[in-house]
Design a protein around this motif. Sequence first.
Motif, PDB file in Angstrom:
ATOM      1  N   ILE A 184       0.845  -1.213   0.000  1.00  0.00           N
ATOM      2  CA  ILE A 184       0.000   0.000   0.000  1.00  0.00           C
ATOM      3  C   ILE A 184       0.874   1.254   0.000  1.00  0.00           C
ATOM      4  O   ILE A 184       0.643   2.201  -0.761  1.00  0.00           O
ATOM      5  CB  ILE A 184      -0.957  -0.006   1.214  1.00  0.00           C
ATOM      6  N   VAL A 185       1.924   1.273   0.869  1.00  0.00           N
ATOM      7  CA  VAL A 185       2.817   2.442   0.940  1.00  0.00           C
ATOM      8  C   VAL A 185       3.533   2.641  -0.385  1.00  0.00           C
ATOM      9  O   VAL A 185       3.626   3.768  -0.894  1.00  0.00           O
ATOM     10  CB  VAL A 185       3.814   2.286   2.106  1.00  0.00           C
ATOM     11  N   ILE A 186       4.039   1.541  -0.966  1.00  0.00           N
ATOM     12  CA  ILE A 186       4.731   1.646  -2.261  1.00  0.00           C
ATOM     13  C   ILE A 186       3.769   2.144  -3.326  1.00  0.00           C
ATOM     14  O   ILE A 186       4.099   3.010  -4.150  1.00  0.00           O
ATOM     15  CB  ILE A 186       5.361   0.291  -2.658  1.00  0.00           C
ATOM     16  N   VAL A 241       1.896   6.533  -6.763  1.00  0.00           N
ATOM     17  CA  VAL A 241       0.816   7.438  -7.218  1.00  0.00           C
ATOM     18  C   VAL A 241       1.231   8.889  -7.043  1.00  0.00           C
ATOM     19  O   VAL A 241       1.044   9.732  -7.929  1.00  0.00           O
ATOM     20  CB  VAL A 241      -0.506   7.127  -6.469  1.00  0.00           C
ATOM     21  N   LEU A 242       1.833   9.221  -5.850  1.00  0.00           N
ATOM     22  CA  LEU A 242       2.254  10.602  -5.591  1.00  0.00           C
ATOM     23  C   LEU A 242       3.347  11.048  -6.561  1.00  0.00           C
ATOM     24  O   LEU A 242       3.324  12.156  -7.085  1.00  0.00           O
ATOM     25  CB  LEU A 242       2.734  10.749  -4.147  1.00  0.00           C
ATOM     26  N   PHE A 269       3.404  14.061 -13.532  1.00  0.00           N
ATOM     27  CA  PHE A 269       2.401  14.495 -14.506  1.00  0.00           C
ATOM     28  C   PHE A 269       2.183  16.009 -14.403  1.00  0.00           C
ATOM     29  O   PHE A 269       2.150  16.718 -15.413  1.00  0.00           O
ATOM     30  CB  PHE A 269       1.075  13.755 -14.272  1.00  0.00           C
ATOM     31  N   TYR A 270       2.073  16.506 -13.151  1.00  0.00           N
ATOM     32  CA  TYR A 270       1.847  17.941 -12.952  1.00  0.00           C
ATOM     33  C   TYR A 270       3.029  18.739 -13.489  1.00  0.00           C
ATOM     34  O   TYR A 270       2.846  19.725 -14.212  1.00  0.00           O
ATOM     35  CB  TYR A 270       1.631  18.250 -11.475  1.00  0.00           C
ATOM     36  N   GLN A 271       4.248  18.299 -13.150  1.00  0.00           N
ATOM     37  CA  GLN A 271       5.443  19.060 -13.522  1.00  0.00           C
ATOM     38  C   GLN A 271       5.709  19.029 -15.018  1.00  0.00           C
ATOM     39  O   GLN A 271       5.976  20.049 -15.626  1.00  0.00           O
ATOM     40  CB  GLN A 271       6.660  18.503 -12.772  1.00  0.00           C
TER      41      GLN A 271
END
Length: 201
Positions: free
Chosen positions: A25-27, A32-33, A39-41
């Motif tokens: 889950i953490v990975i 995702v982050l 994607f944003y950058q």
Amino acid sequence: MNFIEQLRNLDINDIGRWPLAFRAIVIGLIFVLVAAGGFYQFAWKSKSPLLERAKAQEVELRASFEAKQRKAANFEAYKAQLQEIEQSFGTMLRQLPGKTEVPSLLVDISQTGLAASLDEKLFQPNPEMRKDFYAELPIRIRLIGSYHEIGQFVSDIAQLPRIVTLHDIEIKPDKDQPDELVLDLTAKTYRYLDDDEEAGG
């Protein structure tokens, strides 16, 4: 041990001992982050100005299209309006005397003053001034008479079949005859230029 208790017992400093499900889950969250940040950058931030320009261009093109569509929808009305303007212009052009008609028009203007019982002190045609397709002929006029006679003269000038406009109008009492008025003005009439005159400039 239930899920909430397992979550409480996790040691943030010892992620290697976490159960496999929690590590996955953490990975997944980190992936995702990082993907969202990338994607944003690289996609959103760099392409955003292009998107804004495209939106502005879309608004401009839509407005241009709508304006052209309105013109196309009113094309027949515009055509009819153009014909009407051309007819009106032709009628006005016919009111401009030709070169040979100018002397008789000058006589008409002079006779109009005399017919109104005015005393003509000055009737001085000045050199014509050429414009685009017509020539302007200014005439300095000084007349003496009563208020009503001056009014009759102005009214009769307006009734002439050719276009005559009155400019620089000045009315003052006559020094020699207190009951009379002196009318100083410039009457302008117009004639259309022949094709050879227009070409010759």
